[in-house]
Design a protein around this motif. Structure first.
Motif, PDB file in Angstrom:
ATOM      1  N   PRO A 156       0.834  -1.209   0.000  1.00  0.00           N
ATOM      2  CA  PRO A 156       0.000   0.000   0.000  1.00  0.00           C
ATOM      3  C   PRO A 156       0.862   1.250   0.000  1.00  0.00           C
ATOM      4  CG  PRO A 156       0.080  -0.986   2.197  1.00  0.00           C
ATOM      5  CD  PRO A 156       0.785  -1.944   1.277  1.00  0.00           C
ATOM      6  N   VAL A 157       0.390   2.262  -0.701  1.00  0.00           N
ATOM      7  CA  VAL A 157       1.070   3.546  -0.741  1.00  0.00           C
ATOM      8  C   VAL A 157       0.231   4.544   0.049  1.00  0.00           C
ATOM      9  CG1 VAL A 157       1.879   5.426  -2.216  1.00  0.00           C
ATOM     10  CG2 VAL A 157       2.104   3.038  -2.974  1.00  0.00           C
ATOM     11  N   VAL A 158       0.836   5.144   1.048  1.00  0.00           N
ATOM     12  CA  VAL A 158       0.149   6.128   1.871  1.00  0.00           C
ATOM     13  C   VAL A 158       0.596   7.508   1.432  1.00  0.00           C
ATOM     14  CG1 VAL A 158      -0.281   6.960   4.205  1.00  0.00           C
ATOM     15  CG2 VAL A 158       0.074   4.502   3.791  1.00  0.00           C
ATOM     16  N   LEU A 159      -0.344   8.309   0.945  1.00  0.00           N
ATOM     17  CA  LEU A 159      -0.006   9.638   0.470  1.00  0.00           C
ATOM     18  C   LEU A 159       0.577  10.471   1.605  1.00  0.00           C
ATOM     19  CD1 LEU A 159      -3.085  10.457  -1.801  1.00  0.00           C
ATOM     20  CD2 LEU A 159      -0.823   9.675  -2.486  1.00  0.00           C
ATOM     21  N   GLY A 160       1.639  11.190   1.273  1.00  0.00           N
ATOM     22  CA  GLY A 160       2.261  12.053   2.262  1.00  0.00           C
ATOM     23  C   GLY A 160       3.304  11.370   3.116  1.00  0.00           C
ATOM     24  N   GLU A 161       3.472  10.069   2.938  1.00  0.00           N
ATOM     25  CA  GLU A 161       4.474   9.331   3.695  1.00  0.00           C
ATOM     26  C   GLU A 161       5.466   8.681   2.745  1.00  0.00           C
ATOM     27  OE1 GLU A 161       2.852   6.522   6.389  1.00  0.00           O
ATOM     28  OE2 GLU A 161       1.394   7.909   7.263  1.00  0.00           O
ATOM     29  N   SER A 162       6.686   8.444   3.238  1.00  0.00           N
ATOM     30  CA  SER A 162       7.693   7.763   2.451  1.00  0.00           C
ATOM     31  C   SER A 162       7.250   6.324   2.208  1.00  0.00           C
ATOM     32  CB  SER A 162       9.039   7.788   3.170  1.00  0.00           C
ATOM     33  OG  SER A 162       9.969   6.980   2.492  1.00  0.00           O
ATOM     34  N   VAL A 163       7.404   5.859   0.971  1.00  0.00           N
ATOM     35  CA  VAL A 163       7.048   4.478   0.669  1.00  0.00           C
ATOM     36  C   VAL A 163       8.009   3.515   1.346  1.00  0.00           C
ATOM     37  CG1 VAL A 163       6.783   2.815  -1.200  1.00  0.00           C
ATOM     38  CG2 VAL A 163       5.997   5.163  -1.508  1.00  0.00           C
ATOM     39  N   LEU A 164       9.271   3.916   1.503  1.00  0.00           N
ATOM     40  CA  LEU A 164      10.298   3.044   2.054  1.00  0.00           C
ATOM     41  C   LEU A 164      10.626   3.431   3.491  1.00  0.00           C
ATOM     42  CD1 LEU A 164      12.799   2.857  -0.950  1.00  0.00           C
ATOM     43  CD2 LEU A 164      11.030   1.216  -0.324  1.00  0.00           C
ATOM     44  N   SER A 165      10.576   2.435   4.350  1.00  0.00           N
ATOM     45  CA  SER A 165      11.054   2.649   5.719  1.00  0.00           C
ATOM     46  C   SER A 165      12.580   2.639   5.724  1.00  0.00           C
ATOM     47  CB  SER A 165      10.528   1.543   6.625  1.00  0.00           C
ATOM     48  OG  SER A 165      11.095   0.286   6.236  1.00  0.00           O
ATOM     49  N   ASP A 166      13.163   3.079   6.817  1.00  0.00           N
ATOM     50  CA  ASP A 166      14.624   3.064   6.923  1.00  0.00           C
ATOM     51  C   ASP A 166      15.162   1.638   6.813  1.00  0.00           C
ATOM     52  OD1 ASP A 166      14.649   5.790   7.203  1.00  0.00           O
ATOM     53  OD2 ASP A 166      14.796   5.766   9.397  1.00  0.00           O
ATOM     54  N   ALA A 167      14.440   0.695   7.413  1.00  0.00           N
ATOM     55  CA  ALA A 167      14.880  -0.702   7.357  1.00  0.00           C
ATOM     56  C   ALA A 167      14.829  -1.228   5.924  1.00  0.00           C
ATOM     57  CB  ALA A 167      14.007  -1.560   8.270  1.00  0.00           C
ATOM     58  N   ARG A 168      13.767  -0.846   5.193  1.00  0.00           N
ATOM     59  CA  ARG A 168      13.650  -1.302   3.813  1.00  0.00           C
ATOM     60  C   ARG A 168      14.718  -0.661   2.941  1.00  0.00           C
ATOM     61  NH1 ARG A 168      13.194  -5.172   0.366  1.00  0.00           N
ATOM     62  NH2 ARG A 168      11.935  -4.724  -1.485  1.00  0.00           N
ATOM     63  N   ARG A 169      15.015   0.598   3.163  1.00  0.00           N
ATOM     64  CA  ARG A 169      16.085   1.261   2.418  1.00  0.00           C
ATOM     65  C   ARG A 169      17.415   0.543   2.637  1.00  0.00           C
ATOM     66  NH1 ARG A 169      15.093   6.290   0.299  1.00  0.00           N
ATOM     67  NH2 ARG A 169      13.082   7.217   0.871  1.00  0.00           N
ATOM     68  N   ALA A 170      17.680   0.185   3.891  1.00  0.00           N
ATOM     69  CA  ALA A 170      18.930  -0.510   4.201  1.00  0.00           C
ATOM     70  C   ALA A 170      18.982  -1.880   3.527  1.00  0.00           C
ATOM     71  CB  ALA A 170      19.084  -0.661   5.716  1.00  0.00           C
ATOM     72  N   GLU A 171      17.834  -2.553   3.474  1.00  0.00           N
ATOM     73  CA  GLU A 171      17.761  -3.861   2.822  1.00  0.00           C
ATOM     74  C   GLU A 171      18.023  -3.743   1.331  1.00  0.00           C
ATOM     75  OE1 GLU A 171      14.510  -7.486   2.132  1.00  0.00           O
ATOM     76  OE2 GLU A 171      14.001  -5.749   3.370  1.00  0.00           O
ATOM     77  N   LEU A 172      17.437  -2.729   0.689  1.00  0.00           N
ATOM     78  CA  LEU A 172      17.643  -2.531  -0.740  1.00  0.00           C
ATOM     79  C   LEU A 172      19.088  -2.143  -1.056  1.00  0.00           C
ATOM     80  CD1 LEU A 172      14.342  -0.662  -1.677  1.00  0.00           C
ATOM     81  CD2 LEU A 172      14.974  -3.010  -2.269  1.00  0.00           C
TER      82      LEU A 172
END
Length: 309
Positions: A156-172
């Motif tokens: 799900p995409v929540v408008l106004g919020e980052s799609v990626l959490s910090d943990a997900r960014r680190a994983e990518l």
């Protein structure tokens, strides 16, 4: 270079009609009565108590041609289709909706449906006639979804919020390094090509002072130059076998667009004249070979000089 690539494809902006099959491919598939993907498809299937087989192909695709001339020309395959299926053949360039939906499966992609439009099987690539006979009969006997059909997960995409959490960014970021081929360059070890998103992000990391990212970017940009056609210009789709020396000769518009953008950006950043030359080569190819008389562009150029070869 003596190989004469056959220009084919759709005119962008001039309507979404399928490019015609070549005469040889049409003859090879005469045994099957193909139809298009229409609004009445599943109503017709329900009325006639039939399943649906979709052959989602690309008119520039070598293995699509081979499948037409072997699998779909087989008398037993044709008999099974005639008995229990509505057969649909679609050029994926002409139907972006279907192309986007099934892009993970081919080309050719083979999808079987029941008369309600429920997916029964989704298969990628060339299917030999023997396997196709078994597949068609299996779903005639038991028209329930097979193991190739899995539920599609969508975040799900929540408008106004980052799609990626910090943990997900680190994983990518971790995957970005772990999936890189440090011997050959680029990401992945089967097909070698310029992957737009990671190669666009990697120079950004280099600009921020990441020395390893700079090395990765330059290695990949240099390796991809082997897929630039030295005579006509433009870029081949990919090289197979995990190396850069086995090009697959079709030239796809989206591949040209990616390479044109990336090499222009790379020249601006690294000032290497090879990157400017690559961008100029793609531009020359687009203007010389893919430009249509009507002022739009063809979407593709076939890999095969002769159908299936």
């Amino acid at each position: 270079m003596t190989r004469t690539l056959r220009r084919i494809g759709l005119l962008l902006g001039l309507g979404a009609t399928s490019a015609a099959l070549s005469a040889s491919a049409a003859q090879a598939t005469d045994a099957i009565k193909w139809r298009g993907w229409t609004d009445s498809l599943f109503a017709d299937a329900k009325r006639e108590n039939r399943l649906v087989i979709l052959d989602l192909e690309a008119v520039w695709c070598h293995w699509c041609h081979v499948m037409d001339e072997t699998t779909y020309a087989d008398a037993e395959v044709a008999a099974l289709v005639a008995k229990s299926y509505l057969a649909v053949k679609v050029d994926q360039d002409s139907r972006p909706d279907l192309s986007n939906r099934f892009e993970d499966y081919g080309w050719p992609a083979t999808i079987l449906f029941d008369s309600d439009g429920r997916e029964l099987a989704k298969l990628s690539g060339y299917i030999p006639k023997e396997r196709m006979r078994i597949l068609l009969q299996a779903f005639i006997d038991d028209p329930t979804p097979g193991p190739s059909v899995t539920s599609e997960r969508r975040s799900p995409v929540v408008l106004g919020e980052s799609v990626l959490s910090d943990a997900r960014r680190a994983e990518l970021a971790k995957d970005h390094i772990e999936n890189y081929d440090f011997e050959q360059g680029s990401w992945g070890t089967v097909h070698k090509f310029l992957q737009g998103d990671p190669i666009e992000w990697t120079p950004e990391l280099a600009l921020a002072g990441d020395a390893q990212a700079k090395k990765m970017a330059i290695q990949t940009l240099n390796a991809q130059l082997s897929l630039v056609d030295p005579v006509w210009g433009g870029v081949y789709q990919y090289s197979h076998g995990g190396v850069w020396e086995n090009p697959h000769f079709e030239k796809i518009m989206v591949v040209q667009a990616t390479n044109l953008r990336i090499y222009a950006m790379a020249f601006a950043q690294f000032q290497d004249p090879k990157y400017r030359a690559a961008a100029v080569s793609v531009r020359h190819y687009l203007k010389t070979f893919l430009a249509s008389p009507q002022g739009a562009f063809f979407t593709s150029q076939d890999a095969d000089q002769k159908q299936g070869e």
